[in-house]
Scaffold this motif. Structure first.
Motif, PDB file in Angstrom:
ATOM      1  N   PHE A 407    -101.275  96.004  74.454  1.00  0.00           N
ATOM      2  CA  PHE A 407    -100.786  95.416  75.705  1.00  0.00           C
ATOM      3  C   PHE A 407    -100.572  93.911  75.533  1.00  0.00           C
ATOM      4  O   PHE A 407     -99.541  93.373  75.959  1.00  0.00           O
ATOM      5  N   TYR A 410     -97.472  93.444  73.433  1.00  0.00           N
ATOM      6  CA  TYR A 410     -96.292  93.768  74.249  1.00  0.00           C
ATOM      7  C   TYR A 410     -95.984  92.635  75.220  1.00  0.00           C
ATOM      8  O   TYR A 410     -94.843  92.216  75.372  1.00  0.00           O
ATOM      9  N   LEU A 411     -97.031  92.160  75.876  1.00  0.00           N
ATOM     10  CA  LEU A 411     -96.827  91.103  76.870  1.00  0.00           C
ATOM     11  C   LEU A 411     -96.281  89.855  76.185  1.00  0.00           C
ATOM     12  O   LEU A 411     -95.401  89.166  76.710  1.00  0.00           O
ATOM     13  N   LEU A 414     -92.720  90.464  75.548  1.00  0.00           N
ATOM     14  CA  LEU A 414     -91.932  90.518  76.778  1.00  0.00           C
ATOM     15  C   LEU A 414     -91.461  89.114  77.176  1.00  0.00           C
ATOM     16  O   LEU A 414     -90.367  88.944  77.706  1.00  0.00           O
ATOM     17  N   ARG A 415     -92.289  88.108  76.892  1.00  0.00           N
ATOM     18  CA  ARG A 415     -91.909  86.755  77.305  1.00  0.00           C
ATOM     19  C   ARG A 415     -90.691  86.228  76.554  1.00  0.00           C
ATOM     20  O   ARG A 415     -89.729  85.817  77.186  1.00  0.00           O
ATOM     21  N   ALA A 417     -88.557  88.060  75.166  1.00  0.00           N
ATOM     22  CA  ALA A 417     -87.464  88.974  75.498  1.00  0.00           C
ATOM     23  C   ALA A 417     -86.823  88.604  76.822  1.00  0.00           C
ATOM     24  O   ALA A 417     -85.669  88.943  77.069  1.00  0.00           O
ATOM     25  N   THR A 418     -87.556  87.910  77.687  1.00  0.00           N
ATOM     26  CA  THR A 418     -86.973  87.526  78.970  1.00  0.00           C
ATOM     27  C   THR A 418     -86.575  86.061  79.001  1.00  0.00           C
ATOM     28  O   THR A 418     -86.171  85.566  80.040  1.00  0.00           O
ATOM     29  N   SER A 419     -86.718  85.362  77.896  1.00  0.00           N
ATOM     30  CA  SER A 419     -86.335  83.947  77.922  1.00  0.00           C
ATOM     31  C   SER A 419     -84.954  83.792  77.299  1.00  0.00           C
ATOM     32  O   SER A 419     -84.508  84.656  76.550  1.00  0.00           O
ATOM     33  N   PRO A 420     -84.264  82.707  77.623  1.00  0.00           N
ATOM     34  CA  PRO A 420     -82.883  82.565  77.146  1.00  0.00           C
ATOM     35  C   PRO A 420     -82.817  82.436  75.628  1.00  0.00           C
ATOM     36  O   PRO A 420     -83.786  82.050  74.986  1.00  0.00           O
ATOM     37  N   GLY A 421     -81.649  82.767  75.102  1.00  0.00           N
ATOM     38  CA  GLY A 421     -81.438  82.561  73.681  1.00  0.00           C
ATOM     39  C   GLY A 421     -81.570  83.833  72.872  1.00  0.00           C
ATOM     40  O   GLY A 421     -82.086  84.843  73.340  1.00  0.00           O
ATOM     41  N   ALA A 424     -84.495  86.579  72.036  1.00  0.00           N
ATOM     42  CA  ALA A 424     -84.763  87.783  72.816  1.00  0.00           C
ATOM     43  C   ALA A 424     -84.448  89.047  72.029  1.00  0.00           C
ATOM     44  O   ALA A 424     -85.134  90.059  72.173  1.00  0.00           O
ATOM     45  N   ILE A 425     -83.407  89.003  71.196  1.00  0.00           N
ATOM     46  CA  ILE A 425     -83.020  90.198  70.450  1.00  0.00           C
ATOM     47  C   ILE A 425     -84.148  90.621  69.524  1.00  0.00           C
ATOM     48  O   ILE A 425     -84.540  91.791  69.486  1.00  0.00           O
ATOM     49  N   ALA A 428     -87.033  92.006  71.578  1.00  0.00           N
ATOM     50  CA  ALA A 428     -86.765  93.335  72.129  1.00  0.00           C
ATOM     51  C   ALA A 428     -86.804  94.384  71.031  1.00  0.00           C
ATOM     52  O   ALA A 428     -87.350  95.481  71.219  1.00  0.00           O
ATOM     53  N   ALA A 431     -90.367  95.081  70.305  1.00  0.00           N
ATOM     54  CA  ALA A 431     -91.004  95.885  71.344  1.00  0.00           C
ATOM     55  C   ALA A 431     -90.582  97.346  71.217  1.00  0.00           C
ATOM     56  O   ALA A 431     -91.404  98.253  71.365  1.00  0.00           O
ATOM     57  N   PRO A 514    -103.303  89.082  82.275  1.00  0.00           N
ATOM     58  CA  PRO A 514    -104.171  89.428  83.402  1.00  0.00           C
ATOM     59  C   PRO A 514    -105.294  90.367  82.978  1.00  0.00           C
ATOM     60  O   PRO A 514    -105.302  91.536  83.331  1.00  0.00           O
TER      61      PRO A 514
ATOM     62  N   LEU B 148     -86.990  96.362  79.425  1.00  0.00           N
ATOM     63  CA  LEU B 148     -86.830  94.973  78.976  1.00  0.00           C
ATOM     64  C   LEU B 148     -85.537  94.376  79.535  1.00  0.00           C
ATOM     65  O   LEU B 148     -85.503  93.202  79.907  1.00  0.00           O
ATOM     66  N   ARG B 152     -85.413  91.122  81.846  1.00  0.00           N
ATOM     67  CA  ARG B 152     -84.608  89.959  81.528  1.00  0.00           C
ATOM     68  C   ARG B 152     -83.703  89.582  82.698  1.00  0.00           C
ATOM     69  O   ARG B 152     -83.525  88.407  83.022  1.00  0.00           O
ATOM     70  N   ARG B 306     -77.343  86.052  76.052  1.00  0.00           N
ATOM     71  CA  ARG B 306     -76.253  85.118  75.780  1.00  0.00           C
ATOM     72  C   ARG B 306     -76.815  83.853  75.181  1.00  0.00           C
ATOM     73  O   ARG B 306     -77.877  83.429  75.535  1.00  0.00           O
TER      74      ARG B 306
END
Lengths: 655, 306
Positions: A407, A410-411, A414-415, A417-421, A424-425, A428, A431, A514, B148, B152, B306
């Motif tokens: 976990f 993964y967490l 995940l960060r 993976a959700t941030s720009p640039g 993330a690839i 992801a 993951a 958490p 995911l 995102r 992007r």
């Protein structure tokens, strides 16, 4: 104080092997005394871990010694403490287990030697984790490697065991060679000192820094079993007695991870490449490790390949740590490192549990072949239920400990993976790889638990012994630890925070993830699972009490035999087929040319592709080339004297 | 607070009582397509009630694992449902990273269902278990990758906010990747709930079946728990998929509940239609389709980076 306690613990472990060696043959008393010494050593060591985590560990131990370069320094920081914890838990429990698993009465020749090597190896591993001087580190490293080699050779009369031993010793010495180079470079970066201290910024991206990284990945990766440097691991783990496999898989291979973290944390500014490379190596190890595990029908080889898989997961965590540090994202780094390190501890617990459980099964059946087992649940009730705990934990399923560390990783993924640039690839992809690893591990342990413990015995002749209490107690303690870490993950926060600090990363894991909420949720999950199971069990109670000895319904097929059950090979055939491109399994299929076929025979093996297809041919070719050099070995004294003179002349001329 | 508690209560009531209805709707749809009257809509409820009243038979091979597995399967489904918001209402439990717990709870259910199948010592059930775990391991990455993508898009790390109205930020910018994820999850939904084209919940033909064969030996209340657990799983995964299919935005809360129920019924009808108009896949094609699901989700991810 911690440093001194660790030294005492190491000393106690090192001498624990002497009583059986000095006592009369098959003396049970001496054997128990030896186990008691080792357990005492473990308790002292755990006290050292406790003081270090509580922050009252005191200053490091520094001694003058006659080797140049640096003082002999022994320090227990959080990182050392984290790795020492599983070492002392498992070595102590393994010693208790061994008194009944490998008693001197049944193995008069090997048991005393095994006790000696076990104690010495434990002590050497402890020193590896606390040495702050690279020469001391390498000395302990070599003692550890040789101790493990001698333990692998316990049953050295068997050919496959000897072969596994030779592969192991070759691999570990190749790794040590890389470590010599590694520590020489680190010393040169550190103004010639062998003290392992923080280096200045800007060195990481220099050619020397890059060389350190690749050498560390190779040298420590060989010990840890990161694919494709894993070649020694399955054979060696399968060949040793099970309590030794538990120590090797739970702790010894983690020295590689420890070395990676320790060395890479010396650089304050790792380049992004390092993190990416570790993430990629981790994903490959994880996926292919579990794919190979699926192909095995030797229970201990299966578990050994799972070590490679879990080392892969840990390496992914480390990759995230390095990536987070290069990009200036402390939260990613904390989650990656804390997740990886917690997985080190968790894997030690559940893998030791599984190896010891496998040992009890092998003890009871006399075989490692899963396809000859089955239906052991009734005969080994405690072994089977603890093995089930270990199996659920290693698959990373809630509410046990494996889920907690996965976990965190993964967490951490995940960060990014959700941030720009484009980062993330990579995150992801990692993951998704982790999800695939989880799914495949689940298939593998359904297969292992199912074929070994459930169904009907495939080969009734194999059962010969029942479980002994000295062997079940360690299993119960280890499964208790798996449950504890699973239900109270926040309790690990101090350990993890201090360990991160030891790796140069100030961290607050409970804020990054958490953990308290997770703890509540895990407890709730456990409660609901137990509650619903209890309700159904209550409803079924009367039916169970009234049950008659009826066969499995099987769509009405009345003449089912135990040989018709799915075997471990047939269970895994779907998954092995999916990974055919990597595994290249060997199959021997029966041919049925006539309408009334004769008896057929089917066999399938998944040998290690790296070892069998790359290394063995390469070594053979290399051996042939080197045999050409035998020309100079004539066996004549005059010639050798001539060589000596020539070398001397050359040296005199050069210097 | 009051509305929050009310919505949690409705969430739990729907979760406990609605799932078998979906099975009824699917069966009715299939019956209509086949020109039959079919069983009544509420037949699954009658079946469950009947099964709970019955006694059960256990083969002498089986152990406590076999008896515990149905309960664990059902409990994991019910627990996983606590993280999924129904419609536009908040999920009962929500924390950072709960999506992984959600996915792994289904793993827990799969572990025990397959283990129980091996407990019978029958070749049939071993076959089903082997297929279930192999296909399940391929469905997991598709689910995680899709989640995911949503994480995102929403910038959120927990399932509830992540699923809250993913369409709100505009169809043109995000539509493509959402459609890809929806397609991927539709495949996962059909595979995980053993629907045609992956499996056939109605036959015991061993050449193609996966899930049904694993539970051949269960009977009475335990079998009822399994049937009910399977419908809960369909309900939960359906509720997940529904967020991607219904771009309605925020409605009046009461209307939204009705919308949710209607959406689920519509989803069940669609599953029934798919089951009626497609044939089962050859078994060796199943992994390919599941890998396709992962690839679709991965493309969805590529489109949003992007």
């Amino acid at each position: 104080m911690s440093a001194l306690l660790v030294v005492i613990a190491a000393a106690l472990s090192a001498v624990s092997g002497l009583p059986p060696l000095l006592a009369r043959k098959h003396s049970r008393g001496a054997d128990l005394f030896s186990a008691a010494l080792l357990v005492t050593g473990s308790l002292v060591g755990l006290a050292a871990v406790g003081t270090a985590v509580a922050g009252v560990g005191g200053p490091p131990l520094r001694l003058e010694w006659h080797l140049p370069g640096a003082l002999l320094e022994i320090a227990v920081d959080g990182l050392s403490a984290l790795f020492l914890l599983p070492l002392f838990v498992i070595s102590g429990l393994g010693a208790v287990y061994a008194t009944s698993y490998w008693p001197p009465l049944r193995h008069p020749r090997t048991a005393p030697l095994l006790r000696l090597f076990y104690g010495v190896t434990t002590s050497a591993i402890a020193i590896v984790f606390v040495a702050r001087n690279s020469i001391l580190f390498l000395m302990a490293w070599e003692v550890m490697a040789l101790g493990a080699f001698l333990m692998v050779l316990t049953e050295g009369r068997r050919r496959d065991v000897r072969q596994a031993g030779w592969i192991y010793i070759t691999a570990t010495h190749t790794g040590t060679l890389a470590l010599f180079a590694l520590f020489a470079i680190v010393a040169s970066l550190n103004e010639g000192s062998f003290h392992l201290g923080l280096l200045r910024a800007g060195l990481a991206s220099s050619p020397a820094g890059m060389a350190v990284f690749w050498l560390a990945l190779f040298g420590f990766g060989l010990k840890a079993g990161i694919m494709p440097m894993h070649i020694w691991l399955p054979g060696a783990h399968a060949a040793t007695p099970s309590h030794v496999s538990a120590l090797m898989s739970g702790v010894l291979i983690k020295t590689g991870i420890y070395g990676l973290v320790r060395i890479l944390s010396l650089f304050p500014d790792p380049p992004l490449l390092w993190g990416g490379v570790l993430l990629a190596f981790g994903a490959v190890s994880g996926v292919l490790g579990v794919a190979y595990a699926l192909g095995q029908h030797d229970l201990k080889k299966l578990l050994a390949y799972h070590s490679i898989e879990n080392i892969g997961i840990i390496t992914m965590g480390l990759g995230l740590w390095l990536g987070g540090r290069s990009l200036g994202e402390p939260v990613w780094a904390v989650l990656g490192l804390a997740g990886g390190l917690l997985h080190v501890v968790n894997h030690a617990f559940f893998k030791a549990l599984l190896f010891l459980g496998a040992g009890s099964v092998i003890h009871a059946t006399g075989t490692r072949e899963m396809d000859r087992m089955g239906g052991l649940l009734g005969r080994l009730p405690r072994t089977s239920s603890t093995f089930l705990v270990g199996a659920v934990a290693i698959c990373g399923l809630p509410p046990l400990n494996g889920f907690v560390s996965e976990f965190l990783i993964y967490l951490g993924l995940l960060r990014p993976a959700t941030s720009p640039g484009p980062v993330a690839i990579g995150a992801a992809g990692a993951a998704a790889a982790l999800a695939l690893i989880g799914g495949l591990a689940l298939s593998c342990f359904v297969k292992a638990f199912g074929t070994v413990f459930l169904g009907t015995p495939r080969d009734p002749a194999t059962f010969r012994a029942h479980e002994a209490s000295a062997m079940t107690l360690p299993l119960l303690i280890l499964s208790g630890l798996c449950v504890f870490v699973g239900l109270f993950p926040f309790a690990t926060a101090p350990l993890l925070n201090r360990a991160c600090l030891g790796a140069g990363l100030p961290a607050d894991v409970s804020r990054a993830a958490p953990l308290a909420t997770l703890s509540l949720v895990q407890i709730a999950i456990a409660a609901v699972l137990l509650g619903v199971s209890w309700l159904l069990a209550r409803r079924l109670r009367d039916d169970v009490a009234r049950r008659q000895p009826l066969p499995t319904w099987d769509c009405g097929y009345a003449a089912g035999t135990s040989r018709m059950q799915y075997t471990s090979s047939s269970f895994a055939s779907w998954s092995v087929d999916l990974f055919r491109w990597a595994l290249s399994p060997r199959e021997e299929k029966p041919r049925f040319p006539h309408p009334f076929p004769a008896k057929g025979h089917y066999e399938s093996h998944v040998p290690d592709a790296v070892l069998d297809r790359i290394l063995v041919p390469a070594f053979r070719r290399g051996g042939w080339l080197l045999s050409r050099a035998r020309v100079i070995q004539r066996g004549q004294m005059q010639l050798y004297l001539l060589y000596v003179v020539i070398i001397l002349l050359v040296l005199l001329w050069r210097v | 607070m009051g509305t929050y508690l009310a919505s949690i209560a409705i969430h739990e009531i729907l979760l406990l009582f609605m799932p078998p209805l979906l099975l009824g709707v699917i069966n009715k749809t299939k019956a209509v397509f086949a020109g039959r009257t079919g069983p009544p809509l509420l037949q699954p409820y009658y079946d469950l009630a009947r099964l709970f009243r019955k006694g059960s038979v256990f083969s002498s091979t089986t152990t406590w694992v076999f008896r515990a597995a149905p309960a664990i399967g059902l409990a994991s489904g019910l627990l996983a449902a606590q993280f999924v918001p129904l419609g536009r209402h908040p999920a009962p439990v929500s924390f950072e990273g709960d999506l992984f717990l959600f996915v792994y709870l289904f793993g827990l259910a799969r572990f025990f269902t397959a283990t129980a199948a091996l407990d019978t010592g029958s070749a049939f059930e071993g076959m089903g278990a082997a297929r279930e775990v192999s296909f399940g391991s391929l469905a997991e990455p598709a689910l995680i990758l899709g989640l995911l993508v949503l994480a995102r898009l929403s910038g959120s790390l927990s399932l509830g906010p992540m699923l809250h109205d993913p369409w709100s930020a505009g169809w043109l910018t995000r539509g493509a990747s959402l459609v890809l994820v929806a397609a991927s999850w539709a495949i996962v939904l059909l595979a995980e709930n053993c629907r045609i084209p992956f499996d056939d919940p109605n036959t015991h033909l061993e050449l193609t079946m996966i899930h049904e064969v694993m539970v051949l030996d269960h009977s009475g209340p335990a079998f009822g728990v399994i049937l009910y657990g399977a419908s809960v799983k369909l309900f939960v995964l359906g509720a997940l998929l529904l967020h991607l299919l219904f771009p309605f935005g925020q409605l009046d809360p009461g209307l939204d509940w009705i919308g949710f129920v209607a959406g689920m019924v519509f989803l069940a009808i669609s599953v029934g239609v798919v089951e009626s108009i497609t044939a089962r896949l050859r078994l060796s094609r199943v992994p390919q389709l599941l890998v396709t699901a992962s690839v679709l989700s991965a493309f969805g991810m590529l489109l949003v980076v992007r």
